[in-house]
Design an enzyme around this catalytic site. Sequence first.
Site, PDB file in Angstrom:
ATOM      1  N   GLY A  22       0.831  -1.205   0.000  1.00 52.15           N
ATOM      2  CA  GLY A  22       0.000   0.000   0.000  1.00 52.15           C
ATOM      3  C   GLY A  22       0.864   1.253   0.000  1.00 52.15           C
ATOM      4  N   GLY A  23       2.061   1.146  -0.580  1.00 53.93           N
ATOM      5  CA  GLY A  23       3.019   2.269  -0.538  1.00 53.93           C
ATOM      6  C   GLY A  23       2.732   3.379  -1.537  1.00 53.93           C
ATOM      7  N   GLY A  26      -1.586   7.542   0.703  1.00 54.54           N
ATOM      8  CA  GLY A  26      -1.819   7.782   2.132  1.00 54.54           C
ATOM      9  C   GLY A  26      -0.589   7.609   3.006  1.00 54.54           C
ATOM     10  CG  LEU A  27      -1.380   6.854   7.045  1.00 54.19           C
ATOM     11  CD1 LEU A  27      -1.877   6.120   8.283  1.00 54.19           C
ATOM     12  CD2 LEU A  27      -0.874   8.248   7.425  1.00 54.19           C
ATOM     13  NE  ARG A  74      -7.768  -8.747  -2.819  1.00 53.80           N
ATOM     14  CZ  ARG A  74      -8.751  -8.040  -3.352  1.00 53.80           C
ATOM     15  NH1 ARG A  74      -9.950  -8.081  -2.828  1.00 53.80           N
ATOM     16  NH2 ARG A  74      -8.536  -7.287  -4.411  1.00 53.80           N
ATOM     17  CE1 TYR A 155     -10.743  -1.346  13.023  1.00 52.08           C
ATOM     18  CE2 TYR A 155     -11.417   0.950  13.199  1.00 52.08           C
ATOM     19  CZ  TYR A 155     -11.047  -0.147  12.424  1.00 52.08           C
ATOM     20  OH  TYR A 155     -10.988  -0.033  11.057  1.00 52.08           O
ATOM     21  CE  LYS A 170      -6.053  -2.354   9.772  1.00 51.70           C
ATOM     22  NZ  LYS A 170      -4.806  -2.082   9.048  1.00 51.70           N
ATOM     23  N   PRO A 196      -2.509   3.621  14.540  1.00 47.25           N
ATOM     24  CG  PRO A 196      -2.107   3.990  12.271  1.00 47.25           C
ATOM     25  CD  PRO A 196      -2.496   2.916  13.241  1.00 47.25           C
ATOM     26  N   GLY A 197      -4.362   6.603  15.269  1.00 46.49           N
ATOM     27  CA  GLY A 197      -5.693   7.212  15.391  1.00 46.49           C
ATOM     28  C   GLY A 197      -6.003   7.879  14.065  1.00 46.49           C
TER      29      GLY A 197
END
Length: 292
Positions: A22-23, A26-27, A74, A155, A170, A196-197
């Site tokens: 996922g690079g 976003g994060l 996946r 969560y 998660k 992360p929040g």
Amino acid sequence: MDYTKKMMQADALKGKTIVVTGGGSGLGKAMSAYFLELGANVVITSRNEDKLNSVQSALSHLGGKILAVPCDVRHYEQVEALVKAANDAFGQVDILINNAAGNFISPTERLSSNAFDTIIDIVLKGTKNCTLAFGKDWIAKKETEKVVLNIVTTYAWTGSAYVVPSATAKAGVLAMTRSLAVEWAKYGMRFNAIAPGPFPTKGAWDRLLPGDLKEKFDLAKKVPLQRVGAHQELANLAAYLVSDFSAYINGEVITIDGGEWLKGAGQFNLLEDIPEELWDMLEAMIRAKKSQ
Ligand code: HXC
Ligand code: NAP
């Protein structure tokens, strides 16, 4: 206070090769950019080849070398091809960041079985696929000093309504992190996680706060520090956790959320809404109970 400053010393990650799932957004993109600046070689991977290629071009001036490899986490055979591509390009891989994720808000009873599976497959099975493929490769080659960093959520341990597949997955990733931190330490691997929040990204915000929910649910208000996170803060923590400076940290999950989940957890935290004047009255009422 400038919490967007870059924390690590220059060249802190020089000589390391880091795979970031996922690079390309976003994060994951923020972490990749910082790792490159710190001298690492970075392999960014996700499903969207065009997106990956444009991020590769955009970040190619930052320091270390960047390589875009399309891969759907996946599918184990695609992950094995990722391991080979990264090894072919850079000789070896030192660090794996399991950051790729899928998520959307929905009442659970509205989900099809396939919708639930889709999230479990990206988050839990994808993390398993990458961890197993890279782990086996490192063990077979007797390579040591490896780090796996998993991006989870707070969560993962509290659970959360309306994102049940994500919470379930998660939680599994967190259990995997702690389990392998013990089992594979003997092979020279460390496993940690970041929870992360709220950090504004298009991927998360469009799926978790669609339409005017963004205005209705100001996530900063749920955070004791009254703000959302800055991407560099997360990148600083990730760079530390994959660097040699954190060599004795293993099996840990570090929360970076401004105190958000604890605010939701504390039974009486809602009393912060009580104005100062009312506390005089409440105190008097409570003290009066002693004499009754
Ligand atoms: C109900 C839905 C749905 C929705 C999809 N589905 N969206 N069901 N409500 N909003 C169902 C589909 O109908 C289908 O089931 C199944 O899910 C798979 O959908 P596809 O579109 O075929 O899947 P795919 O193309 O693989 O896309 C995966 C995705 C998508 C997860 C649905 O959103 C995606 O690509 N996400 C990647 C990025 C992302 O989610 N980033 C956010 C990370 S934020 P049927 O039965 O019809 O076949 C995060 C934590 C944030 O993780 C915490 C914040 C504090
Ligand atoms: P994002 O930009 O949507 O990141 C998710 C990434 O995963 C995308 O780059 C996506 O790329 C990739 N991905 C999805 N499915 C994939 C698959 N099957 N195979 C390979 N890659 C796949 O969202 P983000 O906010 O940066 O999230 C990054 C991480 O932080 C996630 O683990 C998320 O759970 C976690 N997190 C975020 C927040 C937040 O507030 N932003 C809070 C808590 C936790 P493609 O679509 O190109 O495949």
